[in-house]
Motif scaffolding. Sequence first.
Motif, PDB file in Angstrom:
ATOM      1  N   THR A 206      30.924  28.571  42.300  1.00  0.00           N
ATOM      2  CA  THR A 206      30.458  29.320  41.447  1.00  0.00           C
ATOM      3  C   THR A 206      31.071  30.773  41.514  1.00  0.00           C
ATOM      4  O   THR A 206      31.173  31.198  42.621  1.00  0.00           O
ATOM      5  N   ASP A 207      30.990  31.574  40.326  1.00  0.00           N
ATOM      6  CA  ASP A 207      31.369  32.856  40.547  1.00  0.00           C
ATOM      7  C   ASP A 207      30.467  33.768  41.280  1.00  0.00           C
ATOM      8  O   ASP A 207      31.052  34.705  42.159  1.00  0.00           O
ATOM      9  N   ALA A 208      29.182  33.491  41.378  1.00  0.00           N
ATOM     10  CA  ALA A 208      28.202  34.385  42.220  1.00  0.00           C
ATOM     11  C   ALA A 208      28.636  34.306  43.852  1.00  0.00           C
ATOM     12  O   ALA A 208      28.670  34.952  44.482  1.00  0.00           O
ATOM     13  N   ALA A 209      28.874  32.489  43.929  1.00  0.00           N
ATOM     14  CA  ALA A 209      29.297  32.355  45.596  1.00  0.00           C
ATOM     15  C   ALA A 209      30.603  33.273  45.883  1.00  0.00           C
ATOM     16  O   ALA A 209      30.624  33.518  47.005  1.00  0.00           O
ATOM     17  N   TYR A 210      31.578  32.992  44.976  1.00  0.00           N
ATOM     18  CA  TYR A 210      32.749  33.721  45.388  1.00  0.00           C
ATOM     19  C   TYR A 210      32.475  35.150  45.495  1.00  0.00           C
ATOM     20  O   TYR A 210      33.360  35.683  46.366  1.00  0.00           O
TER      21      TYR A 210
ATOM     22  N   ASN B 268      41.146  33.504  40.605  1.00  0.00           N
ATOM     23  CA  ASN B 268      41.083  32.275  39.618  1.00  0.00           C
ATOM     24  C   ASN B 268      41.082  30.801  40.164  1.00  0.00           C
ATOM     25  O   ASN B 268      40.407  29.926  39.397  1.00  0.00           O
ATOM     26  N   LEU B 269      40.748  30.654  41.420  1.00  0.00           N
ATOM     27  CA  LEU B 269      40.512  29.381  42.102  1.00  0.00           C
ATOM     28  C   LEU B 269      39.158  29.553  42.760  1.00  0.00           C
ATOM     29  O   LEU B 269      38.619  28.710  43.575  1.00  0.00           O
ATOM     30  N   ARG B 270      38.540  30.915  42.639  1.00  0.00           N
ATOM     31  CA  ARG B 270      37.520  31.274  43.407  1.00  0.00           C
ATOM     32  C   ARG B 270      37.685  30.834  44.967  1.00  0.00           C
ATOM     33  O   ARG B 270      36.619  30.376  45.710  1.00  0.00           O
TER      34      ARG B 270
END
Length: 111
Positions: A30-34, A65-67
């Motif tokens: 997820t974006d948030a975890a990244y 782009n790959l988190r």
Amino acid sequence: MTRTTQLREFASARSGDKGADANIGVWTETDAAYEFLRENLTAERVAAHFHALCRGEVVRYELPNLRALNFILHDALDGGGAASLRTDAQGKTLSLGLLQMEFDAPADLAR
């Protein structure tokens, strides 16, 4: 709300070698975890985590782009697979060690 959690609860990792250097790739779903990783999983923190093994600099590369984050641990493998007598001279288990790192993270990051 935060809770103490291990990295493995919200990220995956894989490691390997290039001579005497190891690399560890860490990615999230997820974006948030990244974003949490980008702010909290620093090269300095990884160097401290592996201080007993890594004698060189730790460098972090971001792959948004790959988190993902990729860490190069210089001089971490005692010469590498052909020269070292270590059980894991190719750094294959370093990712498992990193996934045990603990964080005070938002409770909703865990899978």
